[in-house]
Enzyme design. Sequence first.
Site, PDB file in Angstrom:
ATOM      1  N   TRP A 139       0.850  -1.205   0.000  1.00 36.86           N
ATOM      2  CA  TRP A 139       0.000   0.000   0.000  1.00 36.86           C
ATOM      3  C   TRP A 139       0.874   1.240   0.000  1.00 36.86           C
ATOM      4  O   TRP A 139       2.070   1.156   0.306  1.00 36.86           O
ATOM      5  CB  TRP A 139      -0.940   0.016   1.215  1.00 36.86           C
ATOM      6  CG  TRP A 139      -2.222   0.765   0.932  1.00 36.86           C
ATOM      7  CD1 TRP A 139      -2.599   1.971   1.439  1.00 36.86           C
ATOM      8  CD2 TRP A 139      -3.268   0.354   0.051  1.00 36.86           C
ATOM      9  NE1 TRP A 139      -3.823   2.336   0.923  1.00 36.86           N
ATOM     10  CE2 TRP A 139      -4.249   1.367   0.068  1.00 36.86           C
ATOM     11  CE3 TRP A 139      -3.474  -0.765  -0.765  1.00 36.86           C
ATOM     12  CZ2 TRP A 139      -5.425   1.307  -0.701  1.00 36.86           C
ATOM     13  CZ3 TRP A 139      -4.641  -0.842  -1.519  1.00 36.86           C
ATOM     14  CH2 TRP A 139      -5.584   0.187  -1.480  1.00 36.86           C
ATOM     15  N   GLU A 199      -1.276   8.146  -3.643  1.00 37.54           N
ATOM     16  CA  GLU A 199      -0.554   7.916  -4.887  1.00 37.54           C
ATOM     17  C   GLU A 199       0.847   8.519  -4.930  1.00 37.54           C
ATOM     18  O   GLU A 199       1.752   7.929  -5.507  1.00 37.54           O
ATOM     19  CB  GLU A 199      -1.364   8.492  -6.071  1.00 37.54           C
ATOM     20  CG  GLU A 199      -2.665   7.761  -6.268  1.00 37.54           C
ATOM     21  CD  GLU A 199      -3.567   8.390  -7.302  1.00 37.54           C
ATOM     22  OE1 GLU A 199      -4.398   7.683  -7.874  1.00 37.54           O
ATOM     23  OE2 GLU A 199      -3.441   9.619  -7.544  1.00 37.54           O
TER      24      GLU A 199
END
Length: 581
Positions: A139, A199
């Site tokens: 992640w 991101e």
Amino acid sequence: MRQVLLTALSLCASVFAQSSTVDTYVTTEAPLAKAGLLANIGASGSKSEGAKAGVVIASPSNVNPNYLYTWTRDSSVVFKYIIDEFTSGADTTLLGQIQNFITAESTLQQVSNPSGTVSSGGLGEPKFNIDETAFTGAWGRPQRDGPALRATAMIGYANWLVKNTSVSNVVSTLWPMIELDLNYVASNWNQSTFDLWEEINSSSFFTTAVQHRALREGAILATTLGQTSVVSNYQTQAANLLCFLQSYWNPTGGYITANTGGGRSGRDANTHLASIHTFDPAAGCDAATFQPCSDRALSSLKVYVDAFRSIYTVNSGVASNAAVATGRYPEDSYMGGSAWFLAVAGVAEQLYDSLIVWKAQGTLNVTSTSLAFFQQFESSVAVGSYASSTATYTTLTAAVKTFADGFLAINAKYTPANGSLSEQFSRNDGTELSAADLTWSYAATLTSFNARAGIASPGWGAAGLVVPSVCQTSGGGGGGSGSAGTVAVTFNVDATTFLGEDIYITGNTDSLQNWSTDSAMILSPANYPIWSITVNVPASSDIQYKYIRKVNGAFESWESDPNNEFQSPASGTFTRNDTWR
Ligand code: NOJ
Ligand code: NOJ
């Protein structure tokens, strides 16, 4: 003349029609959104089966995308809304939910996870399984906005508890949790982070802004609670954050650049979400903290909104000064890269927040920075200060209200009859997309409705803050920020201190304050007896430094000779582990 009159009349008619559409939307959607939000909170929420009590699921969607996790960011934003509703007296039935949330978060804080343990970075972990175990898959981690947002939510409740129970109750129950999150922020704010969209790994405006807020209100709460040992560090790091916050402003483009890395234009919902989540009605239209009605935030909002006008089919044919559907950022491609309900509601909220302040102060200022924003509505408007008695004030505030309602009208148009709000709606035809019943979409909708009704949540001490003339520490440990030729060095020193005594550092570079004891930088005792700070120093250089002790901010003693010394590397990061001499 007649034509002009007719146009004016039909404009009025459509404005009234839109406002009544939005009135209707608010009335019908508010209870549905609130029910949707509560359905996503365990253990009893109807759509959150398997979630522990107080655990907020991001969405019941468990495939494409799988959002059946609990994110610290989403949960904290949701509970900030719930806590505001409770503490304002708007809904006194929510106390049990709040208590469950506190219990759930106290467990999650202690869960060791891929970002670390509670004392070694684990608080920056973005999401957990809904049974309160760690999520161990790959992640974008860490995400350092989470602890700040959670502290802000808990501080809102702590302030209520101080008034309604006792200081000692808060000190023994809530404060230890708040302190963990604030210490994390104070010691790690200048390290790189994934942004709120998970991101980009760099420094991020939203993260910096909410961290600044958390430390400010944290310092105020700590003072109230008599926790004086942390106050000066929170204040020092808050001042550093405020300094760093200024660096995101792009004066040429007239907008706030969302991230220091990532290689995008930087026009991003990140920035208006930061303004609404750090709104303090007492701070007026202050630009240093990018308040919703500040010239910078309004200019930035226009640039952001305009970025979506020509790229979404649903926006075609809309007048260039009317509301349009917007998303996270124009380059987005995630799940179709469509419009986001929470981004659109956030635009409306920033505008309603602005109206709250203009009304309270009885004036509206147009500066050269905000001129283009206001000229959308009145092309002849000039830079100046307009009192509420002037026609210009009336025209501009009415136009902003119409503009704001336009954004809610867009969400209304694409909300299905049952009131459910997903994450996105299609840029092509407006149908709902991506995660269904996104808890954050409901919270964002409800807070925008409150702002439309003139309701602001309590302030956090943003009024009258002054940006320090010299930034003590440059932000962004990695991911493309920081000036060329520097490396981020973490200084850790093992030092036993007594209450009121703190450890500072000074040394032979500008960033190490050139051996000044006055401007020496305080270290964080988050991992006491290890004190630490991260400083950008010149790469490939001879670095010399010493730790000093101060008592209540007054110089006490130097470390003994010789100076500590090392050669900084050419790039990357570096750690010094010292013991006080
Ligand atoms: C999942 C994240 O939740 C989302 O924000 C992101 O856009 C995608 N991963 C793609 O990176
Ligand atoms: C993706 C979003 O980008 C992120 O901000 C959010 O935390 C997660 N989805 C969960 O809603």
